[in-house]
Design a protein around this motif. Structure first.
Motif, PDB file in Angstrom:
ATOM      1  N   VAL A 141      88.695  70.630  24.760  1.00  0.00           N
ATOM      2  CA  VAL A 141      88.579  70.623  26.217  1.00  0.00           C
ATOM      3  C   VAL A 141      89.993  70.609  26.776  1.00  0.00           C
ATOM      4  O   VAL A 141      90.806  69.767  26.381  1.00  0.00           O
ATOM      5  CB  VAL A 141      87.811  69.371  26.703  1.00  0.00           C
ATOM      6  CG1 VAL A 141      87.819  69.309  28.227  1.00  0.00           C
ATOM      7  CG2 VAL A 141      86.374  69.371  26.188  1.00  0.00           C
ATOM      8  N   CYS A 142      90.299  71.571  27.642  1.00  0.00           N
ATOM      9  CA  CYS A 142      91.604  71.575  28.307  1.00  0.00           C
ATOM     10  C   CYS A 142      91.412  71.289  29.780  1.00  0.00           C
ATOM     11  O   CYS A 142      90.528  71.854  30.423  1.00  0.00           O
ATOM     12  CB  CYS A 142      92.303  72.925  28.149  1.00  0.00           C
ATOM     13  SG  CYS A 142      93.058  73.122  26.544  1.00  0.00           S
ATOM     14  N   ILE A 143      92.233  70.386  30.306  1.00  0.00           N
ATOM     15  CA  ILE A 143      92.145  70.013  31.711  1.00  0.00           C
ATOM     16  C   ILE A 143      93.426  70.453  32.396  1.00  0.00           C
ATOM     17  O   ILE A 143      94.508  69.964  32.045  1.00  0.00           O
ATOM     18  CB  ILE A 143      91.962  68.491  31.836  1.00  0.00           C
ATOM     19  CG1 ILE A 143      90.670  68.074  31.119  1.00  0.00           C
ATOM     20  CG2 ILE A 143      91.915  68.076  33.291  1.00  0.00           C
ATOM     21  CD1 ILE A 143      90.584  66.605  30.840  1.00  0.00           C
TER      22      ILE A 143
ATOM     23  N   ASP B 198      95.559  69.874  26.730  1.00  0.00           N
ATOM     24  CA  ASP B 198      94.530  69.553  25.751  1.00  0.00           C
ATOM     25  C   ASP B 198      94.100  68.096  25.940  1.00  0.00           C
ATOM     26  O   ASP B 198      94.918  67.182  25.807  1.00  0.00           O
ATOM     27  CB  ASP B 198      95.098  69.772  24.344  1.00  0.00           C
ATOM     28  CG  ASP B 198      94.048  69.514  23.262  1.00  0.00           C
ATOM     29  OD1 ASP B 198      92.946  69.026  23.603  1.00  0.00           O
ATOM     30  OD2 ASP B 198      94.345  69.803  22.089  1.00  0.00           O
ATOM     31  N   ALA B 199      92.810  67.884  26.249  1.00  0.00           N
ATOM     32  CA  ALA B 199      92.336  66.529  26.546  1.00  0.00           C
ATOM     33  C   ALA B 199      92.497  65.596  25.358  1.00  0.00           C
ATOM     34  O   ALA B 199      92.578  64.380  25.527  1.00  0.00           O
ATOM     35  CB  ALA B 199      90.877  66.568  26.990  1.00  0.00           C
ATOM     36  N   ALA B 200      92.553  66.172  24.154  1.00  0.00           N
ATOM     37  CA  ALA B 200      92.705  65.326  22.966  1.00  0.00           C
ATOM     38  C   ALA B 200      94.046  64.609  22.964  1.00  0.00           C
ATOM     39  O   ALA B 200      94.202  63.575  22.305  1.00  0.00           O
ATOM     40  CB  ALA B 200      92.539  66.170  21.704  1.00  0.00           C
TER      41      ALA B 200
ATOM     42  N   GLU C  81      92.939  58.552  31.180  1.00  0.00           N
ATOM     43  CA  GLU C  81      93.669  59.650  31.829  1.00  0.00           C
ATOM     44  C   GLU C  81      92.748  60.841  32.079  1.00  0.00           C
ATOM     45  O   GLU C  81      92.801  61.470  33.135  1.00  0.00           O
ATOM     46  CB  GLU C  81      94.841  60.094  30.940  1.00  0.00           C
ATOM     47  CG  GLU C  81      96.056  59.185  31.045  1.00  0.00           C
ATOM     48  CD  GLU C  81      96.552  59.110  32.484  1.00  0.00           C
ATOM     49  OE1 GLU C  81      96.749  60.179  33.089  1.00  0.00           O
ATOM     50  OE2 GLU C  81      96.703  57.989  32.990  1.00  0.00           O
ATOM     51  N   VAL C  82      91.905  61.134  31.074  1.00  0.00           N
ATOM     52  CA  VAL C  82      90.940  62.231  31.236  1.00  0.00           C
ATOM     53  C   VAL C  82      90.058  61.955  32.447  1.00  0.00           C
ATOM     54  O   VAL C  82      89.846  62.820  33.301  1.00  0.00           O
ATOM     55  CB  VAL C  82      90.076  62.392  29.969  1.00  0.00           C
ATOM     56  CG1 VAL C  82      88.926  63.358  30.216  1.00  0.00           C
ATOM     57  CG2 VAL C  82      90.935  62.862  28.802  1.00  0.00           C
TER      58      VAL C  82
END
Ligand SMILES: Nc1ncnc2c1ncn2[C@@H]1O[C@H](COP(=O)(O)OP(=O)(O)OP(=O)(O)O)[C@@H](O)[C@H]1O
Ligand SMILES: [Mg+2]
Lengths: 228, 251
Positions: free
Chosen positions: A67-69, A73-75, A81-82
């Motif tokens: 998942v990119c926000i 990269d959300a990881a 923070e996500v």
């Protein structure tokens, strides 16, 4: 905040997978939510729409995928923070003990929100078609539809860049539905918020004129927006 | 300390007479078909055997005045207390990881502080009985706080999830439920303190008065023990809910 990738989509989901006890709910989910886009997600009951939204906000840890926000990269981000960037308004209206005002202000007691200004209760309530008279009443006796709208108002107070709504109008009558739809449209068109919204309501999809994804058998496909 | 002279024969005769009471009770419950005769009988025999073994052990430790033995006995108590409490939280894996540190922290922090303050003499006669009372109390609060916390977490799963969605850290999201766990576990002690001497004449004090100790000293001693107990309980519940909070998750 410096934007690391001004051209990146608000949300980019790639090859997301999640199983529970060996049963694959999400197999291979890929889609993207553009900046300032309003996107609708449909799918039969039990296909994993809520699971997908929870995987995006890391309430559920996905088995695989990315998942990119806003291009990040959300990881690589902490879950808090996500969730500061992507706010999920869950399917089941969930309130806390205390008054409507206390419920609206509860998120501001968290460290991650303490830099934000306290919200203006009456204007938040009017955005979801609730009367300001409710502010100092206890939240528990509210009707389910009122609770659902209060939960939306509470999220709007935090004003995140990306909003995920899980069936936000499921418990509402037609008039209240329209108020919430208009608020969501306004957030999208006037404030440029990127929004992903789960709904079963085909009429609603037509009214809101949004691109539509359908989740079936663990995968997401795009439709014309009006197909059954 | 209790200074009445102990006559072993006299003691056994009195214990025998009191046992007769239990035999009558067991027979009575048998006649009335209460269905507890067997369990009661086993419990009585267990109580006698356990207490006699323990008392022989303690007498030997008192004789030797070896603090290492004292420490060993206290450590054994922590282990048994932790295992007992662990049965109450079968939901988490490795519950001993939670209960042992909680009970031991409660017991030893309080004992060490009291020893350093000079309130508690560094003697087996004090350390073992007081240590056992403190351990027992820490065990009960550990169980109560964990039980309550786990139940709160189960009923408030959506609230925890929602708080997380709204930007809370895990500990911020579960904080109301750890607080309720701690508070609920301390209710018995707080109520007991409130009514101390009025509703219940506490055990240690009653025992000391029977043993012929000055009642004022017995009361002071009882208060000291109670403060130690509440202190140990608070520490135990605090550590237990903290560790439990870290070892549970949403799903
Ligand atoms: N934490 C979980 N553990 C095990 N199974 C789960 C969990 N969460 C969801 N599921 C399962 O995943 C499937 C999809 O659930 P989900 O809530 O995402 O459906 P949905 O598409 O949102 O349905 P609806 O439209 O009825 O809300 C269901 O079969 C559900 O039982
Ligand atoms: Mg759902």
């Amino acid at each position: 905040m410096i934007d690391p990738a001004p051209s990146a989509a608000a949300l980019e989901v790639a090859r997301l997978a999640k199983s529970f006890d060996g049963e694959a709910i999400l197999r291979d989910v890929s889609f993207s939510l553009g900046r300032g886009e309003l996107l609708v997600l449909r799918g039969e009951s039990g296909t994993g729409k809520s699971v997908l939204l929870k995987c995006i906000t890391r309430l559920i840890e996905p088995d695989a995928g990315m998942v990119c926000i806003f291009g990040t990269d959300a990881a690589t981000l902490d879950a808090v923070e996500v969730r500061r960037r992507v706010l999920l308004v869950g399917q089941v209206p969930t309130l806390y003990e205390g008054t409507v005002r206390q419920n609206l202000e509860y998120p501001f007691s968290f460290k991650s929100n303490q830099h934000l200004p306290l919200p203006d209760g009456p204007s938040l309530l009017s955005m979801v078609g609730l009367s300001a008279d409710l502010l100092d009443r206890p939240a528990a006796p509210l009707s389910v539809g009122q609770q659902q709208r209060l939960c939306i108002a509470r999220a709007l107070g935090l004003d995140p860049g990306i909003l995920l709504f899980d069936e936000p109008t499921a418990a509402l009558d037609p008039a209240a539905k329209v108020v919430v739809e208009e608020t969501i449209l306004r957030l999208n068109r006037e404030s440029g918020r990127s929004i992903l919204m789960v709904t079963h309501d085909v009429e609603q999809v037509r009214r809101m004129g949004a691109r539509t994804l359908v989740l079936a058998r663990g995968m997401v496909k795009e439709t014309e927006g009006d197909a059954g | 300390m209790i200074e009445t002279v102990y006559d072993p024969v006299d003691g056994l005769v009195k214990l025998g007479l009191a046992s007769l009471l239990m035999v009558v009770l067991i027979l009575l419950s048998r006649v009335r078909n209460l269905g507890i005769a067997r369990e009661l009988g086993v419990a009585v025999v267990r109580a006698v055997v356990q207490l006699m073994i323990v008392v022989l052990l303690i007498a030997a430790v008192f004789q030797s005045q070896n603090l290492l033995f004292v420490l060993l006995i206290l450590a054994g108590m922590q282990g048994i207390a932790a295992a007992t409490s662990a049965k109450r939280v079968s939901e988490v894996k490795d519950p001993l990881r939670i209960t042992l540190p909680s009970i031991a922290a409660g017991t030893f922090v309080i004992l060490v502080v009291m020893i350093l303050l000079g309130v508690m003499p560094l003697q087996a006669e004090f350390l073992i009985p007081v240590g056992s009372m403190v351990t027992g109390a820490a065990m009960v609060t550990c169980s109560l706080s964990l039980d309550r916390f786990m139940r709160e977490m189960a009923t408030n799963r959506l609230r925890v999830e929602t708080a997380l969605s709204l930007g809370a850290t895990w500990s911020e999201a579960v904080e109301p439920y750890t607080r309720q766990g701690i508070r609920a576990s301390l209710i018995p002690s707080i109520d007991r303190l409130k009514t101390l001497g009025i509703v219940v004449l506490p055990g240690a004090m009653a025992g000391m008065i029977i043993g012929g100790v000055n009642p004022v000293w017995a009361a002071e001693y009882q208060l000291i023990i109670f403060f130690m107990i509440v202190g140990a309980e608070l520490i135990s519940a605090f550590v237990a809910t903290l560790l439990a909070q870290q070892s549970v998750s949403l799903y």
